[in-house]
Design a protein around this motif. Structure first.
Motif, short mmCIF file in Angstrom:
data_model
loop_
_atom_site.label_atom_id
_atom_site.label_comp_id
_atom_site.label_asym_id
_atom_site.label_seq_id
_atom_site.Cartn_x
_atom_site.Cartn_y
_atom_site.Cartn_z
N ILE A 1 64.70 15.11 67.19
CA ILE A 1 64.72 16.14 66.26
C ILE A 1 65.30 17.52 67.38
CG2 ILE A 1 64.42 17.14 64.30
CD1 ILE A 1 62.20 15.18 63.72
N TYR A 2 66.09 17.93 67.27
CA TYR A 2 66.55 19.36 68.14
C TYR A 2 65.70 20.39 67.42
CZ TYR A 2 68.78 17.04 71.81
OH TYR A 2 69.00 16.32 72.96
N LEU A 3 65.02 21.55 67.92
CA LEU A 3 64.40 22.53 67.54
C LEU A 3 66.32 23.43 67.16
CD1 LEU A 3 61.41 23.78 69.33
CD2 LEU A 3 62.10 22.76 67.70
N HIS A 4 67.31 22.95 67.61
CA HIS A 4 68.42 23.42 67.44
C HIS A 4 68.66 23.30 66.21
CE1 HIS A 4 72.49 25.46 69.04
NE2 HIS A 4 72.96 24.80 68.01
N GLY A 5 68.41 23.86 65.25
CA GLY A 5 69.26 24.10 63.99
C GLY A 5 68.43 22.78 63.13
N ALA A 6 67.16 22.87 63.50
CA ALA A 6 66.51 21.61 63.74
C ALA A 6 67.03 20.36 62.31
CB ALA A 6 65.78 22.14 62.06
N HIS A 7 67.97 19.64 63.93
CA HIS A 7 69.10 18.43 64.10
C HIS A 7 68.39 17.75 63.84
CE1 HIS A 7 73.04 18.07 63.64
NE2 HIS A 7 73.01 17.52 63.68
N GLN B 1 74.10 26.13 73.02
CA GLN B 1 73.21 27.62 71.98
C GLN B 1 74.51 28.14 71.09
OE1 GLN B 1 70.78 28.39 70.97
NE2 GLN B 1 69.62 27.84 72.70
N GLY B 2 74.18 28.36 70.25
CA GLY B 2 75.99 29.45 69.02
C GLY B 2 76.62 27.78 68.47
N GLN B 3 76.45 27.23 69.32
CA GLN B 3 77.39 25.79 68.50
C GLN B 3 76.81 24.55 68.13
OE1 GLN B 3 80.41 25.69 68.88
NE2 GLN B 3 79.91 27.36 69.83
N HIS C 1 80.50 26.00 57.38
CA HIS C 1 78.84 25.78 56.39
C HIS C 1 77.33 26.85 56.78
CE1 HIS C 1 81.17 22.45 55.18
NE2 HIS C 1 81.03 22.19 56.77
N GLY C 2 77.19 27.62 57.19
CA GLY C 2 76.42 28.58 56.81
C GLY C 2 75.11 28.57 58.37
N PHE C 3 74.17 29.56 58.77
CA PHE C 3 73.86 29.96 60.46
C PHE C 3 72.83 29.34 60.48
CE2 PHE C 3 72.41 33.04 57.30
CZ PHE C 3 71.25 32.93 57.00
N ALA C 4 72.26 28.40 59.37
CA ALA C 4 71.31 27.50 59.74
C ALA C 4 71.22 26.63 60.54
CB ALA C 4 70.37 26.95 58.64
N ARG C 5 72.27 26.14 60.85
CA ARG C 5 72.25 24.77 62.04
C ARG C 5 73.31 24.91 62.87
NH1 ARG C 5 78.63 22.00 60.65
NH2 ARG C 5 79.95 24.40 61.34
N VAL C 6 72.78 26.35 62.92
CA VAL C 6 72.89 26.93 64.96
C VAL C 6 71.59 27.94 65.68
CG1 VAL C 6 75.51 26.63 64.95
CG2 VAL C 6 74.66 29.08 63.88
N LYS C 7 70.60 27.84 64.30
CA LYS C 7 69.56 29.06 64.73
C LYS C 7 68.62 27.57 64.69
CE LYS C 7 71.46 32.81 62.93
NZ LYS C 7 71.72 33.41 64.53
N THR C 8 67.65 28.41 66.35
CA THR C 8 66.63 27.58 66.80
C THR C 8 64.78 27.68 66.19
OG1 THR C 8 67.70 28.69 68.87
CG2 THR C 8 64.89 27.39 68.76
#
Ligand code: TA6
Length: 300
Positions: free
Chosen positions: A41-47, A70-72, A94-101
């Protein structure tokens, strides 16, 4: 590669373990191990980029060409789509949640051997266009993968209107041997036919061209049967009325810079959320809890 480690033995003596690492692109990443599975799991996007049960191929598809920047957004795994789905004028897709830390708020290896991690979307300029809200994302790794997107409207006076979607990319053996069941009778918007409204007549959907459909008012479980891998994947959900099915097929795959030309053969998105006319209108002070559970096993 920097790393630190947290471990707790379950009642069974099996450790649930979380390791903190620098992942690809030096983005912070968590590696989770349980007795049954591993996840990343990445903090980037809680992905969530990986979830693999022991003795099974990976459950989630991740593009070889994905950006880790960052940003992508990351291409594959489970992008968290919030607070809107699809394009929004001047604001991107698709919103900003997927590109935030996201912030890791807590993680808990439980006595039953599972590991839960709770992330929170940080304050950011994009969020200020909406009323006050909190968005938490809880990922539970065990024999299955459970995902909960918990949104609370902090306003005392106003509704919070939003869309959400866990845009899950599944790894499959060959798109030509896959069928998707659970949507018969549902109405859908066909994005590849200019959003024309149609009704699903098939017991099982087979994909042999570009598919991009928003099924509305669908609450039941979806099953993906994969003939090539001999696997059945089950998607169970709560507080989700929309199901999106997507495969870009050949031409669209070639147009995407972060997706391999042939990778459409090995992925299908089956996404759970609330989009379009199923968007959520959350009253002041209330909480919405989108929950998705992914299980898999051999196809009978
Ligand atoms: O959920 C399907 C979809 O909305 C498609 O229309 C599609 O192009 C896609 O998601 C991927 O979007 P992205 O912004 O990640 O390239």
């Amino acid at each position: 590669m920097a790393s630190s480690e947290a471990e707790k033995k379950s009642d069974l003596g099996v450790p649930g373990r979380v390791i903190f690492l620098d992942g690809r692109g030096e983005l912070p990443m968590l590696e989770v191990s349980t007795a049954w599975s591993t996840a990343e799991i990445y903090l980037h996007g809680a992905h969530v980029t990986h979830f693999t049960r022991k003795n099974e191929p990976p459950l989630l598809f991740l593009s070889q060409c994905s950006r880790f920047e960052q940003g992508q957004p990351i291409r594959g795994g489970i992008p968290v789509v919030f607070p809107w789905f699809g394009p929004r004028e001047g604001l991107g897709q698709h919103g900003f949640a997927r590109v935030k830390t996201w912030e890791l708020k807590e993680f808990a290896p439980a006595p039953d051997g599972s590991v839960s991690l709770r992330f929170r979307l940080p304050d950011c300029p994009e969020a200020s266009a909406f009323g006050p809200f909190n968005a938490d994302y809880i990922v539970t790794v065990s024999d299955s993968l459970k995902l909960e997107l918990v949104v609370t409207n902090k306003s005392r006076t106003d509704e919070f209107v939003f869309e959400n979607c866990l845009h899950t990319y599944f790894e499959i053996g060959d798109i030509c041997t896959v069928s998707i069941s659970g949507l018969k009778g549902a109405t859908y918007l066909d994005k590849v036919a200019n959003f024309v409204e149609k009704t699903e007549t098939n017991e099982a959907i087979h994909i042999n061209s570009e598919v991009d459909r928003i099924y509305l008012n669908t609450q039941g479980a979806i099953e993906i049967s994969d003939g090539r891998l001999g696997r059945k994947i089950r998607v169970e959900k709560q507080s989700s009325l929309s199901t999106v099915i997507w495969n870009p097929w050949i031409a669209k795959a070639q147009q995407m810079p972060d997706f391999g030309n042939e990778e459409y053969e090995r992925m299908v998105c089956v996404e759970s959320g609330n989009v379009g006319s199923n968007q959520i209108r959350l009253p002041p002070g209330e909480t919405s809890r989108l929950t998705v559970k992914l299980t898999s096993g051999p196809a009978q």
